[in-house]
Design a protein around this motif. Structure first.
Motif, PDB file in Angstrom:
ATOM      1  N   LEU A 149       0.820  -1.053  -0.172  1.00 42.85           N
ATOM      2  CA  LEU A 149       0.001   0.084   0.046  1.00 42.85           C
ATOM      3  C   LEU A 149       0.862   1.012  -0.032  1.00 42.85           C
ATOM      4  N   ALA A 150       1.995   0.998   0.679  1.00 41.60           N
ATOM      5  CA  ALA A 150       3.094   2.280   0.665  1.00 41.60           C
ATOM      6  C   ALA A 150       3.402   2.537  -0.505  1.00 41.60           C
ATOM      7  N   MET A 151       3.858   1.519  -1.332  1.00 43.30           N
ATOM      8  CA  MET A 151       4.154   1.739  -2.718  1.00 43.30           C
ATOM      9  C   MET A 151       3.323   2.183  -3.609  1.00 43.30           C
ATOM     10  N   GLU A 152       2.151   1.712  -3.365  1.00 42.05           N
ATOM     11  CA  GLU A 152       0.962   2.223  -4.102  1.00 42.05           C
ATOM     12  C   GLU A 152       0.876   3.743  -3.900  1.00 42.05           C
ATOM     13  N   ASN A 153       0.902   3.964  -2.856  1.00 46.43           N
ATOM     14  CA  ASN A 153       0.903   5.285  -2.325  1.00 46.43           C
ATOM     15  C   ASN A 153       1.907   6.488  -3.010  1.00 46.43           C
ATOM     16  N   GLY A 154       3.071   5.837  -2.891  1.00 52.26           N
ATOM     17  CA  GLY A 154       4.272   6.381  -3.471  1.00 52.26           C
ATOM     18  C   GLY A 154       3.847   6.819  -4.905  1.00 52.26           C
ATOM     19  N   ILE A 155       3.557   5.746  -5.834  1.00 53.46           N
ATOM     20  CA  ILE A 155       2.996   5.667  -7.080  1.00 53.46           C
ATOM     21  C   ILE A 155       2.239   6.893  -7.285  1.00 53.46           C
ATOM     22  N   TYR A 156       1.110   7.013  -6.710  1.00 52.07           N
ATOM     23  CA  TYR A 156       0.123   7.777  -6.611  1.00 52.07           C
ATOM     24  C   TYR A 156       0.758   9.465  -6.437  1.00 52.07           C
ATOM     25  N   ALA A 157       1.452   9.332  -5.579  1.00 50.61           N
ATOM     26  CA  ALA A 157       2.045  10.632  -5.316  1.00 50.61           C
ATOM     27  C   ALA A 157       3.005  11.157  -6.393  1.00 50.61           C
ATOM     28  N   PHE A 158       3.642  10.248  -7.169  1.00 50.87           N
ATOM     29  CA  PHE A 158       4.479  10.595  -8.141  1.00 50.87           C
ATOM     30  C   PHE A 158       3.611  10.834  -9.365  1.00 50.87           C
ATOM     31  N   GLY A 159       2.507  10.334  -9.429  1.00 51.64           N
ATOM     32  CA  GLY A 159       1.644  10.697 -10.705  1.00 51.64           C
ATOM     33  C   GLY A 159       0.999  12.294 -10.332  1.00 51.64           C
ATOM     34  N   MET A 160       1.095  12.339  -9.128  1.00 52.69           N
ATOM     35  CA  MET A 160       0.406  13.769  -8.906  1.00 52.69           C
ATOM     36  C   MET A 160       1.581  14.935  -8.939  1.00 52.69           C
ATOM     37  N   ALA A 161       2.784  14.469  -8.530  1.00 50.69           N
ATOM     38  CA  ALA A 161       4.098  15.334  -8.788  1.00 50.69           C
ATOM     39  C   ALA A 161       4.281  15.565 -10.189  1.00 50.69           C
ATOM     40  N   LEU A 162       4.077  14.649 -11.143  1.00 50.39           N
ATOM     41  CA  LEU A 162       4.262  14.938 -12.666  1.00 50.39           C
ATOM     42  C   LEU A 162       2.920  15.483 -13.164  1.00 50.39           C
ATOM     43  N   ALA A 163       1.809  15.742 -12.328  1.00 52.79           N
ATOM     44  CA  ALA A 163       0.620  16.257 -12.761  1.00 52.79           C
ATOM     45  C   ALA A 163       0.061  15.563 -13.879  1.00 52.79           C
ATOM     46  N   ALA A 177       4.873  11.480 -18.447  1.00 55.04           N
ATOM     47  CA  ALA A 177       5.496  12.621 -18.359  1.00 55.04           C
ATOM     48  C   ALA A 177       6.319  12.971 -19.625  1.00 55.04           C
ATOM     49  N   ALA A 178       6.537  11.807 -20.452  1.00 55.47           N
ATOM     50  CA  ALA A 178       7.028  12.053 -21.833  1.00 55.47           C
ATOM     51  C   ALA A 178       6.415  12.872 -22.523  1.00 55.47           C
ATOM     52  N   THR A 179       4.991  13.055 -22.359  1.00 57.45           N
ATOM     53  CA  THR A 179       3.995  13.849 -23.061  1.00 57.45           C
ATOM     54  C   THR A 179       3.848  14.996 -22.675  1.00 57.45           C
ATOM     55  N   ALA A 180       4.729  15.595 -21.692  1.00 55.91           N
ATOM     56  CA  ALA A 180       4.464  16.996 -21.079  1.00 55.91           C
ATOM     57  C   ALA A 180       4.389  18.031 -22.110  1.00 55.91           C
ATOM     58  N   LYS A 181       5.272  18.008 -23.210  1.00 59.29           N
ATOM     59  CA  LYS A 181       5.253  18.965 -23.942  1.00 59.29           C
ATOM     60  C   LYS A 181       4.040  19.372 -24.529  1.00 59.29           C
ATOM     61  N   PHE A 182       2.964  18.358 -24.649  1.00 60.72           N
ATOM     62  CA  PHE A 182       1.789  18.569 -25.393  1.00 60.72           C
ATOM     63  C   PHE A 182       0.675  19.287 -24.546  1.00 60.72           C
ATOM     64  N   GLN A 183       0.982  19.107 -23.252  1.00 61.95           N
ATOM     65  CA  GLN A 183      -0.003  19.563 -22.219  1.00 61.95           C
ATOM     66  C   GLN A 183      -0.650  20.937 -22.225  1.00 61.95           C
ATOM     67  N   ALA A 184       0.363  21.990 -22.728  1.00 62.47           N
ATOM     68  CA  ALA A 184       0.012  23.411 -22.692  1.00 62.47           C
ATOM     69  C   ALA A 184      -0.868  23.515 -23.837  1.00 62.47           C
ATOM     70  N   GLY A 185      -0.574  22.876 -25.185  1.00 62.17           N
ATOM     71  CA  GLY A 185      -1.684  23.301 -26.201  1.00 62.17           C
ATOM     72  C   GLY A 185      -2.810  22.478 -25.858  1.00 62.17           C
ATOM     73  N   ASP A 215       9.483  13.018 -25.135  1.00 68.25           N
ATOM     74  CA  ASP A 215      10.659  13.098 -24.561  1.00 68.25           C
ATOM     75  C   ASP A 215      11.643  11.837 -24.452  1.00 68.25           C
ATOM     76  N   PRO A 216      12.445  11.819 -25.131  1.00 68.12           N
ATOM     77  CA  PRO A 216      13.398  10.500 -25.088  1.00 68.12           C
ATOM     78  C   PRO A 216      13.589   9.749 -23.596  1.00 68.12           C
ATOM     79  N   THR A 217      14.256  10.869 -22.728  1.00 68.41           N
ATOM     80  CA  THR A 217      14.674  10.200 -21.462  1.00 68.41           C
ATOM     81  C   THR A 217      13.601   9.490 -20.745  1.00 68.41           C
ATOM     82  N   TRP A 218      12.203  10.321 -20.526  1.00 67.24           N
ATOM     83  CA  TRP A 218      11.388   9.713 -19.819  1.00 67.24           C
ATOM     84  C   TRP A 218      10.665   8.441 -20.715  1.00 67.24           C
ATOM     85  N   LEU A 219      11.060   8.376 -21.948  1.00 65.32           N
ATOM     86  CA  LEU A 219      10.238   7.317 -22.516  1.00 65.32           C
ATOM     87  C   LEU A 219      10.945   5.955 -22.496  1.00 65.32           C
ATOM     88  N   ARG A 220      12.366   6.243 -22.455  1.00 66.69           N
ATOM     89  CA  ARG A 220      13.094   5.263 -21.856  1.00 66.69           C
ATOM     90  C   ARG A 220      12.883   4.518 -20.734  1.00 66.69           C
TER      91      ARG A 220
END
Lengths: 214, 504
Positions: free
Chosen positions: A154-168, B183-191, B209-214
């Motif tokens: 569950l902690a791992m799943e939480n971390g992944i969820y937080a990561f998704g949020m960090a990347l928006a 995250a690799a598609t971040a470029k598209f998010q603006a448009g 983005d190749p780094t994120w893709l890898r």
């Protein structure tokens, strides 16, 4: 808002440390519940000004599951098993804490070097998300009881969820719901498995499940 | 069409949970899988090119290919399961290894989970959205865990727990990989934001983005690779395959591993389109060779014949990854190999189930003379062994040859040499076990006495039709594919390989 966010992120780190440092199963279940609650608050704070009903509802749903339903299920499992603490973990508690601090240092250091991605304001978010994932994985290998391993998952799943949020990352509602449903079913099935393990073996130490090997 | 494919097994699965009558439930199982197969064949031949939910679910060539394998195997499995379930019953039974009493899981749960399993695998095959694909793969884990725990005793519980935890964690990492991809598609998010749908990702692959893709591919490979059984992430696989009922083992090996493979391939397709094919191909070749090597080590001298088949699956999963990693002819060969391997392994596991039922042991040392005790199963067992190790004229020979040709064409002679060496080692290792099991004198074996399966005067016993017809059909299909690949299938395989970047 920034101050609140940073506070939440620091609290997230503290829940991880408590999870690793505590031997009492009920306390650990509660800690994971708190972690779920913090993660539920995060999206609300991040999008305070532009909050729409959709992410708000999703956040409410996931908080309900992670801070309400999962702890309830796991607490029941712990009560059925009649076990209150993990006595003899694979890695001792002080050593575990030291290792975890090391992990935190490494992730924070690496976090500064990651390519910037997403729109998140707090610099701490990405490294702390990765830290939470690592803590979850660590718990799975360093604890013997099945309950602690599920908490690690569950902690791992939480971390992944937080990561998704960090990347928006904005997952569509349907996918988000599917993921939640899967995690829910996962914890549910694992709960049944724990019950069966305790009935079959009179303990829930998974390292003693070792009949099958080559 | 897609909705029908998904809902027919899902709804009948839910109904099966609540049906009281065994007869009705078993009829439902066969009817639902037969309907599913009929739908797949219609979709394949008429190629309606259908999609649903704005392209999130779509049937492309690759989807139909893997769905076809799954459906065919499920139909054979369902027919076998009817006889198997009536034979098993609901009373207490003695464990064959340790002699304690245990009871099976309720049959309603078994049938229900089996049908839901088919539905979730269909979702994996038709999902075009990265997130939905993940949801499908994780759902297959959850629906199969109760199937592995069908015989309620401590060994199957151990296997189910390992399977559940290892695969859930692995698939969790794949979710992280999905986020990297986002995250690799971040470029598209603006448009205008890019939907994480495979056709769209392939179209815009060059702008990602190749780094994120890898990083994303790496996570997805490790995550779904756990489910697929690529070494060194395969640790759950031999346990689960040896403890599950043989029907379930056949479905896990033949259908589930392929579905995880399809998930990796879809991601591979994006990388190839982005011009990062070399990166993912090298990783696939590496994982493939490691899997083959490790499996070869464990097959030689294996004492449990179901575990031997499980390690053989690890080997063949390695061959699949290797073929795609080499690209060109080998990529096409790999698609054909997926079909051949599934059919052969399905037949072998069902035959292993028959042997297990008659001899009441999984030990390779306590089984002798299968050919005289169970004439049809014995022949199937030997023929299946010849097929799976790549002996002509079976289909596996042809697909393995194509992969070898791909390696030589790419000028990777070391890979080709190692590949041949490992195939040779596996052949010898399996031959030693299988031939000894098949021939020899069966008198005086402990398990046989218990079942009264053989006596010196009357010879072998009659085998039930349900237990031999499904594996015979699968075996005949492999033989047929070795002699002649129908153009319809050839086209489908070519199209799938091209779409998934396996030719790259």
């Amino acid at each position: 808002m920034q101050a609140w966010l940073d506070t939440l992120v620091v609290l997230l780190i503290l829940t991880n440390l408590r999870l690793v440092g505590s031997s009492r199963l009920f306390a650990c279940v509660r800690t994971v519940a708190v972690q779920g609650l913090l993660l539920g608050l995060l999206p609300v704070l991040v999008q305070w000004n532009t909050l729409t009903w959709r992410p708000a509802l999703l956040a409410a749903g996931s908080t309900f599951l992670k801070a309400g339903v999962f702890p309830w299920l796991l607490r029941r499992a712990v009560r059925d098993v009649g076990l209150r603490r993990e006595v003899d973990p694979v890695v001792g508690y002080s050593t575990s804490l030291l290792i975890t601090m090391g992990l935190l240092g490494v992730t924070l250091y690496l976090g500064q070097r990651l390519p910037p991605a997403g729109l998140f304001e707090s610099q701490l978010m990405t490294p702390v998300a990765i830290f939470t994932i690592l803590v979850g994985l660590f718990l799975i290998v360093a604890r013997r009881t099945a309950v602690m391993q599920v908490l690690g998952y569950l902690a791992m799943e939480n971390g992944i969820y937080a990561f998704g949020m960090a990347l928006a990352v904005e997952e569509p509602v349907l996918v988000e719901l599917g993921i939640l449903l899967d995690v829910f079913m996962g914890v549910f099935v694992m709960g049944i498995a724990i019950f069966n393990i305790s009935r079959e073996f009179d303990h829930i130490d998974t390292d003693r499940l070792s009949v099958l090997k080559d | 069409m897609i909705w029908a494919l998904l809902l027919v097994p899902a709804l009948s699965g839910l109904v099966a949970f609540f049906l009281r009558s065994d007869g009705l439930r078993r009829t439902l199982l066969v009817l639902a899988t037969a309907a599913h197969s009929a739908l797949v064949i219609t979709a394949w031949l008429t190629a309606p090119d259908c999609s649903a939910m704005g392209g999130w679910l779509a049937l492309d060539a690759a989807g139909i290919l893997f769905l076809g394998i799954t459906s065919a195997l499920f139909l054979a499995g369902a027919l076998y399961a009817i006889g198997y379930l009536s034979e098993e019953g609901q009373h207490h039974r003695t464990d064959i290894e340790e002699g304690f009493l245990f009871k099976n899981y309720p049959e309603a749960t078994f049938t229900g989970c089996l049908l839901l399993f088919l539905s979730t695998m269909t979702l994996v095959a038709v999902a075009q959205h990265v997130g939905l694909l993940w949801v499908g793969v994780e759902a297959t884990t959850l629906t199969t865990a109760p199937l592995i725990y069908f015989h309620r005793h401590h060994r199957s519980l151990e296997a189910a727990w390992k399977y559940l935890l290892i695969c859930s964690v692995g698939i969790g990492l794949a979710l992280l990989g999905n986020f990297f991809l986002a995250a690799a598609t971040a470029k598209f998010q603006a448009g205008h934001p890019l939907h994480l749908v495979f056709p769209e990702l392939v179209e815009h692959a060059r702008d990602l983005d190749p780094t994120w893709l890898r990083a994303g591919f790496l996570m997805v490979l490790v995550g779904y690779g756990t489910k697929m059984g690529l070494a060194p992430l395969h640790t759950w696989l031999p346990d689960a395959h040896s403890e599950a009922p043989s029907v379930v083992s056949a479905l896990l090996s033949g259908a589930l591993l392929n579905c995880a493979f399809l998930a990796i391939l879809r991601m591979h397709g994006v990388l190839v389109a982005a011009g990062l094919g070399a990166f993912s191909q090298d990783l696939l070749v590496m994982f493939g060779l490691v899997s083959m090597t490790l499996a070869a080590f464990f097959i030689v001298g294996q004492l449990d014949f179901k575990r031997m088949l499980a390690y053989s699956s690890v080997e063949h999963v390695g061959i699949l990854a290797l073929g795609v990693g080499l690209g060109g002819v080998a990529g096409v060969g790999s698609m054909l190999h997926a079909v051949n391997h599934s059919l052969t392994k399905g037949a072998l596991f069902l035959a292993a189930g028959n042997i297990l039922a008659a001899y009441r042991t999984k030990s390779t040392r306590e089984v002798r003379g299968v050919v005289s005790v169970l004439p049809v199963t014995g022949v199937l067992w030997v023929a299946g062994f010849l097929a799976i190790t790549g002996t002509p004229p079976f289909g596996v020979f042809q697909s393995e040859l194509m992969i070898l040709k791909g390696a030589v064409d790419a000028g990777r002679l070391w890979v080709a040499a190692l590949y041949l060496l490992l195939l040779g080692v596996v052949f010898v290792g399996m031959a030693r076990i299988v031939i000894r099991m098949a021939y020899g004198h069966p008198a005086g074996l402990k398990g046989l006495k218990e079942t009264g399966g053989w006596s010196a005067t009357t010879g072998g016993r009659r085998e039930a039709r349900w237990s031999i017809v499904p594996p015979m059909l699968l075996g005949a299909a492999v033989l047929g594919l070795g002699l002649y690949v129908p153009p319809v299938l050839q086209d489908l395989i070519e199209a799938a390989a091209a779409a998934l970047g396996a030719k790259g």
